[in-house]
Design an enzyme around this catalytic site. Structure first.
Site, PDB file in Angstrom:
ATOM      1  N   ASP A  75       2.725  15.013   0.980  1.00  0.00           N
ATOM      2  CA  ASP A  75       1.770  16.063   1.351  1.00  0.00           C
ATOM      3  C   ASP A  75       0.985  15.748   2.617  1.00  0.00           C
ATOM      4  O   ASP A  75       0.477  16.654   3.284  1.00  0.00           O
ATOM      5  CB  ASP A  75       0.800  16.310   0.191  1.00  0.00           C
ATOM      6  CG  ASP A  75       0.075  15.048  -0.241  1.00  0.00           C
ATOM      7  OD1 ASP A  75      -1.161  15.010  -0.163  1.00  0.00           O
ATOM      8  OD2 ASP A  75       0.741  14.088  -0.659  1.00  0.00           O
ATOM      9  N   ARG A  93       1.771 -29.176  -6.165  1.00  0.00           N
ATOM     10  CA  ARG A  93       1.665 -29.723  -7.524  1.00  0.00           C
ATOM     11  C   ARG A  93       0.279 -30.282  -7.832  1.00  0.00           C
ATOM     12  O   ARG A  93       0.123 -31.257  -8.563  1.00  0.00           O
ATOM     13  CB  ARG A  93       2.743 -30.784  -7.759  1.00  0.00           C
ATOM     14  CG  ARG A  93       4.153 -30.212  -7.721  1.00  0.00           C
ATOM     15  CD  ARG A  93       5.210 -31.261  -7.555  1.00  0.00           C
ATOM     16  NE  ARG A  93       5.123 -31.893  -6.237  1.00  0.00           N
ATOM     17  CZ  ARG A  93       5.939 -32.843  -5.806  1.00  0.00           C
ATOM     18  NH1 ARG A  93       6.903 -33.272  -6.592  1.00  0.00           N
ATOM     19  NH2 ARG A  93       5.800 -33.359  -4.611  1.00  0.00           N
ATOM     20  N   ASP A 138       0.816  -1.228   0.000  1.00  0.00           N
ATOM     21  CA  ASP A 138       0.000   0.000   0.000  1.00  0.00           C
ATOM     22  C   ASP A 138       0.842   1.266   0.000  1.00  0.00           C
ATOM     23  O   ASP A 138       0.445   2.306   0.538  1.00  0.00           O
ATOM     24  CB  ASP A 138      -0.953   0.035   1.206  1.00  0.00           C
ATOM     25  CG  ASP A 138      -1.849  -1.186   1.281  1.00  0.00           C
ATOM     26  OD1 ASP A 138      -2.531  -1.466   0.281  1.00  0.00           O
ATOM     27  OD2 ASP A 138      -1.849  -1.859   2.315  1.00  0.00           O
ATOM     28  N   GLU A 139       2.020   1.215  -0.640  1.00  0.00           N
ATOM     29  CA  GLU A 139       2.921   2.366  -0.626  1.00  0.00           C
ATOM     30  C   GLU A 139       2.600   3.399  -1.694  1.00  0.00           C
ATOM     31  O   GLU A 139       3.221   4.457  -1.732  1.00  0.00           O
ATOM     32  CB  GLU A 139       4.378   1.916  -0.839  1.00  0.00           C
ATOM     33  CG  GLU A 139       4.911   0.951   0.187  1.00  0.00           C
ATOM     34  CD  GLU A 139       4.775  -0.489  -0.242  1.00  0.00           C
ATOM     35  OE1 GLU A 139       5.399  -1.361   0.366  1.00  0.00           O
ATOM     36  OE2 GLU A 139       4.022  -0.749  -1.214  1.00  0.00           O
ATOM     37  N   THR A 167      -9.623  -4.502   0.790  1.00  0.00           N
ATOM     38  CA  THR A 167     -10.388  -4.953   1.943  1.00  0.00           C
ATOM     39  C   THR A 167     -11.296  -3.901   2.549  1.00  0.00           C
ATOM     40  O   THR A 167     -12.268  -4.239   3.232  1.00  0.00           O
ATOM     41  CB  THR A 167      -9.424  -5.419   3.048  1.00  0.00           C
ATOM     42  OG1 THR A 167      -8.631  -4.299   3.454  1.00  0.00           O
ATOM     43  CG2 THR A 167      -8.519  -6.531   2.540  1.00  0.00           C
ATOM     44  N   GLY A 168     -10.973  -2.610   2.328  1.00  0.00           N
ATOM     45  CA  GLY A 168     -11.720  -1.545   2.975  1.00  0.00           C
ATOM     46  C   GLY A 168     -11.353  -1.368   4.446  1.00  0.00           C
ATOM     47  O   GLY A 168     -11.967  -0.567   5.152  1.00  0.00           O
ATOM     48  N   ALA A 218      -4.310  -7.697  -4.208  1.00  0.00           N
ATOM     49  CA  ALA A 218      -3.661  -6.394  -4.396  1.00  0.00           C
ATOM     50  C   ALA A 218      -4.713  -5.343  -4.733  1.00  0.00           C
ATOM     51  O   ALA A 218      -5.737  -5.642  -5.336  1.00  0.00           O
ATOM     52  CB  ALA A 218      -2.634  -6.480  -5.520  1.00  0.00           C
ATOM     53  N   GLY A 219      -4.428  -4.111  -4.355  1.00  0.00           N
ATOM     54  CA  GLY A 219      -5.304  -3.003  -4.705  1.00  0.00           C
ATOM     55  C   GLY A 219      -4.490  -1.813  -5.152  1.00  0.00           C
ATOM     56  O   GLY A 219      -3.605  -1.357  -4.432  1.00  0.00           O
ATOM     57  N   LYS A 244       3.053  10.381  -0.945  1.00  0.00           N
ATOM     58  CA  LYS A 244       2.250  10.988   0.117  1.00  0.00           C
ATOM     59  C   LYS A 244       3.026  11.949   1.014  1.00  0.00           C
ATOM     60  O   LYS A 244       2.725  12.065   2.210  1.00  0.00           O
ATOM     61  CB  LYS A 244       1.568   9.904   0.957  1.00  0.00           C
ATOM     62  CG  LYS A 244       0.587   9.053   0.159  1.00  0.00           C
ATOM     63  CD  LYS A 244      -0.328   8.258   1.047  1.00  0.00           C
ATOM     64  CE  LYS A 244      -1.386   7.530   0.218  1.00  0.00           C
ATOM     65  NZ  LYS A 244      -2.374   6.841   1.068  1.00  0.00           N
ATOM     66  N   THR A 253      -6.647 -11.364   3.192  1.00  0.00           N
ATOM     67  CA  THR A 253      -7.761 -10.667   2.543  1.00  0.00           C
ATOM     68  C   THR A 253      -8.930 -11.601   2.244  1.00  0.00           C
ATOM     69  O   THR A 253      -9.961 -11.153   1.753  1.00  0.00           O
ATOM     70  CB  THR A 253      -7.298 -10.043   1.214  1.00  0.00           C
ATOM     71  OG1 THR A 253      -6.818 -11.079   0.346  1.00  0.00           O
ATOM     72  CG2 THR A 253      -6.201  -9.015   1.448  1.00  0.00           C
TER      73      THR A 253
END
Length: 444
Positions: A334, A141, A13-14, A302-303, A39-40, A332, A127
């Site tokens: 800022d 396998r 989440d970087e 996931t929220g 992944a998001g 980020k 998740t």
């Protein structure tokens, strides 16, 4: 020409999606090499927000986008994502799916959720997207691959062996209703028919692209500290998001990689369970989490609210070493604009032994006993969202970034000051720029 790996340098989440989106403009091919729909990735383009889980964001530039053999793919989720793109007028013709990528099946989803729920206070923080059980079957396998969805006879034979065994687990251990072979067969053959036009030998495709001197961007999901081998085990993912994973997950040799760019937030976050030495609760943590609606720290997939804390240079140095990073993107920045003071963890103190560590002593059981030692910096108390060059940044912001670069012994190539594409300071383009010169310490 450059083949660049973009890797998360923290707990995931970087802000990798924005960096890959930025670099994809100058790439010819974008390759996702591991993970699945756990992944998001969020990209903001001209005020429009796009959320990706499987497809590389390079699809917005009409680049050749590859889902590599190291991925695990939920075809139902992938088709939903494709439909969402098509509804917004985007062309997915440049998507390619590895024929040997493994498939997340419905029993994987059921097992993932049941196993996580059964752990009680030993939860990992999965998740529940079936990722772990899919990779487990791959290693055992007994997995199903994308190419199997294109051959009904082959798929039936595999399901007839697999499904009864999965049903025993589901019924006996978790009291979950069994799956029916024919229902799964019909559903997943249907998925195969819809996806068949995208399926090919992507390793050969990438090899040819390298031979034709194309610019290739290799995109990892999650982050270094979630790597199966090098992360905070067992609170990790089930694959290798580190730079080395790009070779296996894409099907290329290590000599094909020219550069590795790490992505770190200007602070730290983590979703789910596991140790987090610099985590801040209370006012500081909440301020980091909530600053700016567009930047709110909530997991895309996931929220779940993200745990937040100060930048950890100990983990940063570890990440640089594990990945062989030669440049860094800081996202980020800022979010820190309104802080009076900002802290950076520069070392750890072991709570039990009292010993001090500048470098990570262990990513295993000792990790949870580490207490951060901080250096404190004055904030800049000015907005950075309109800065477009390093010189535009407030003096204290520049000093902060310089300190991070010095601590990690790696140059900063990109600084993000907002979610939009143009809210970015490009100090050096990692695709076309030079590799860094190793420091005297690194050279020794």
């Amino acid at each position: 020409m450059a083949n660049v790996v973009v890797v998360g340098a923290q707990f995931g989440d970087e802000g990798k999606a924005k960096v890959t989106d930025l670099l994809a403009k100058n790439a010819d091919v974008v390759v996702r090499y591991q993970g699945g729909c756990n992944a998001g990735h969020t990209v903001v383009v001209d005020g429009d927000t796009y959320k990706f889980h499987l497809i590389p964001s390079g699809i917005l530039y009409k680049k050749l986008c590859v889902l590599g053999p190291g991925m695990v793919i939920d075809p139902k989720a992938l088709l939903k994502e494709l439909d969402a793109l098509l509804e917004r007028g985007l062309d997915a013709a440049n998507l390619r799916i590895s024929n040997t990528a493994h498939v997340t099946m419905p029993y994987h989803l059921a097992l993932d959720a049941a196993e996580e729920d059964s752990r009680g206070d030993q939860k990992i923080g999965t998740t529940k997207r079936g990722i772990g059980p899919t990779y487990a079957d791959k290693c055992a396998r007994s997995g199903i691959r994308i190419e199997d969805l294109l051959d009904k006879k082959v798929l039936r034979a595999k399901l007839e062996w697999l499904v009864p065994r999965k049903n025993v687990q589901l019924e006996k251990l978790y009291n979950i209703a069994p799956f029916e072979i024919d229902a799964i067969l019909d559903e997943y053959v249907g998925y195969g028919e819809k996806l068949s036009k995208y399926v090919c030998d992507t390793a050969e495709l990438i090899f040819q692209s390298i031979g034709n001197r194309k610019n290739i961007l290799f995109e990892g999901a999650q982050g270094t500290l979630l790597d199966l081998d090098h992360g905070s085990y067992p609170f990790v993912t089930s694959s290798s998001p580190t730079a080395g994973g790009a070779c296996i997950g894409a099907g290329i040799g290590p000599t094909s990689i020219d550069r590795v760019i790490g992505v770190s937030k200007a602070f730290m976050t983590r979703v789910g369970e596991g140790p987090f030495p610099t985590e801040k609760e209370g006012e500081v943590g909440e301020m980091l989490r909530q600053t700016g609606k567009a930047w709110a720290e909530v997991g895309v997939t996931t929220g779940r609210p993200r745990r937040c804390g100060w930048f950890d240079a100990v983990l940063g140095r570890y990440s640089v070493r594990i990945n062989g990073m030669d440049c860094l993107a800081i996202t980020k920045l800022d979010v820190l604009d309104e802080f009076d003071e900002i802290q950076v963890c520069t070392a750890y103190k072991d709570r039990e032994s009292g010993k001090t560590y500048k470098d990570l002593p262990s990513i295993g059981s000792r990790f949870q006993h580490m207490e951060p030692i901080y250096e404190t910096f004055p904030g800049w108390k000015k907005s950075t969202v309109d800065c477009r060059s390093f010189e535009d940044l407030p003096s204290n912001a520049r000093k902060y970034l310089d300190f991070l670069a010095e601590q990690l012994d790696v140059q900063i190539a990109i600084v993000s000051v907002g979610p939009k594409r143009d809210q970015t300071i490009v100090i050096e383009d990692p695709i076309h720029g030079p590799k860094r010169v190793l420091s005297k310490v690194a050279a020794v």
